[in-house]
Design a protein around this motif. Structure first.
Motif: not given
Ligand SMILES: [Zn+2]
Length: 423
Positions: A245, A263-264, A295-296, A323
């Motif tokens: 992501h 991240d990431n 994603e988050e 990730d």
């Molecule tokens: Zn992540």
């Protein structure tokens, strides 16, 4: 061949190998620095962070030479979801001390806008509240004439069984302070609540007054895009998939951003590096690369993809989600290792032979990154993350200079060998 020419050849070979490793690491470091730079504003929902990050990934995919999976040269898959954002002011003052956003406090991600000057503070000892009925009776009495500081939240949650992430949903409009002793960890919320809640470090014992000026904007249909490209192999309809992501948390107010280097950005850099490798070394299987968004915000991009796949899920031979790749000092962990024991065994054997990383830890299935919806849909998949680093996670300290990239070349070789071994 003379002794001299053998040793010359050997040292040349070593030099090339070293140069290769160095080159890979330099390229990866460059991508991380770009993606985590202030220019991309934390790849989130303020100042076009996610849009610019999408453009960055798209441009790299094209420059590397990845092909579109559709016939029309489109690499982006657009979709929407609701999100609460903080594009404006982010000011919190306690007893005349102006607090630093991201360092001294975080706003709860679902919070509403609020403006108030010199609000008197009432401290509420939540430890005394033993059940939900008395909690609701207390909530009914709260109003906007005071700010409220909730002490002993953890005891309260234990007593009442209310979940920490659900607790704020019960609060009315107003200003609330929750003292935090540990690390501050931010999130993204797809909801907005009436209340404005701050998680604050080192809250003074005596609270006189609080001033607040924060502005949040709830976006009901925030536009996001997954970036998708392929390297066709001999088998046109059988894909080995790598995903990572590219979104992160964005900005908390108009000044503070969350870089998300580990991240990431680190996983995206690995994704780009693998993509470049496979453009130069196409094989039996077609290779699919997906840079996910959202994603988050709760795996939104990968959930959408599994709902509307551009490459059908049935054509995915194996998927590896990457990730948090910033520091493999203590090796890597493989989520779904227990679900796919033969693939995990393969990975272990490759590593035992070549000593690419110090350790490969096994973990069961977990809904903690973008592999999840694929696993649920029956796609054989791993989620791999690195074990190391300084613990900066979802905070403003996850910057590119903190990312060591220890064993990054080893992880890449491991993944390449893993693909090579696929029957
Ligand atoms: Zn992540």
């Amino acid at each position: 061949m003379s002794k001299l020419s053998v040793s010359l050849l050997l040292s040349l070979l070593l030099l090339t190998l070293f140069a290769n490793g160095q080159e890979i690491e330099t390229a990866i470091r460059g991508h991380i620095a770009d993606l985590a730079s202030p220019v991309l504003h934390g790849r989130g929902y303020v100042k076009d962070g996610k849009e610019d990050a999408a453009k960055y990934m798209l441009k790299r995919f094209q420059d590397i030479g990845l092909q579109s999976v559709t016939n029309d040269k489109v690499y982006a898959q657009a979709y929407t979801f609701p999100v609460n954002t903080f594009p404006g002011k982010m000011k919190l003052t306690i007893n005349d001390d102006s607090l630093k956003p991201g360092v001294d406090f975080l706003i709860d991600a679902s919070s509403a806008s609020y403006f108030a000057k010199d609000l008197p503070v009432t401290t509420v000892n939540l430890k005394k509240i033993k059940d939900t009925a008395s909690w609701r009776a207390l909530v009914a009495k709260l109003d906007t004439s005071h700010a409220y500081c909730f002490r002993h939240l953890d005891d309260f949650l234990e007593n009442t069984g209310i979940r920490k992430d659900k607790f704020v949903y019960e609060l009315p409009m107003g200003c609330f302070i929750i003292p935090e002793d540990g690390k501050l960890t931010w999130t993204i919320s797809r909801d907005s609540i009436p209340a404005t809640v701050f998680h604050v470090k080192d809250v003074p014992k005596k609270l006189k007054a609080v001033s607040v000026n924060v502005s949040s904007v709830f976006v009901p249909a925030s536009r996001n895009a997954n970036i998708i490209g392929q390297v066709p192999g001999a088998l046109k309809d059988s894909f080995i998939v790598f995903t990572a992501h590219y979104d992160h948390l964005g900005m908390m107010g108009d000044k503070v951003y969350f870089p998300g280097a580990s991240d990431n950005a680190s996983g995206c850099a690995m994704l780009l590096s693998l993509a470049a490798y496979y453009v130069a070394h196409p094989g039996r299987y077609s290779m699919l690369f997906i840079a996910f968004s959202g994603e988050e915000a709760g795996l939104m991009g990968s959930e959408f993809y599994t709902w509307k796949p551009l490459v059908p899920l049935a054509n995915m031979k194996f998927l590896t989600n990457i990730d948090i790749m910033g520091d493999a000092t203590n090796g890597i962990t493989v989520v779904n290792a227990t679900k796919y024991p033969s693939e995990f065994d393969e990975l272990q054997q490759i590593n035992e032979k070549n000593k690419y990383v110090p350790e490969i830890r096994s973990r069961g299935p977990a809904a903690n990154s973008d592999h999840y919806y694929f696993t649920e849909a029956g796609v054989h998949s791993f989620f791999i993350y690195s074990n190391g680093g300084n613990g900066y996670y979802h905070d403003i300290f996850d910057v590119s200079k903190e990312v060591t990239l220890r064993h990054i070349g080893g992880v890449q070789k491991l993944l390449i060998d893993f693909v090579k071994e696929m029957k």
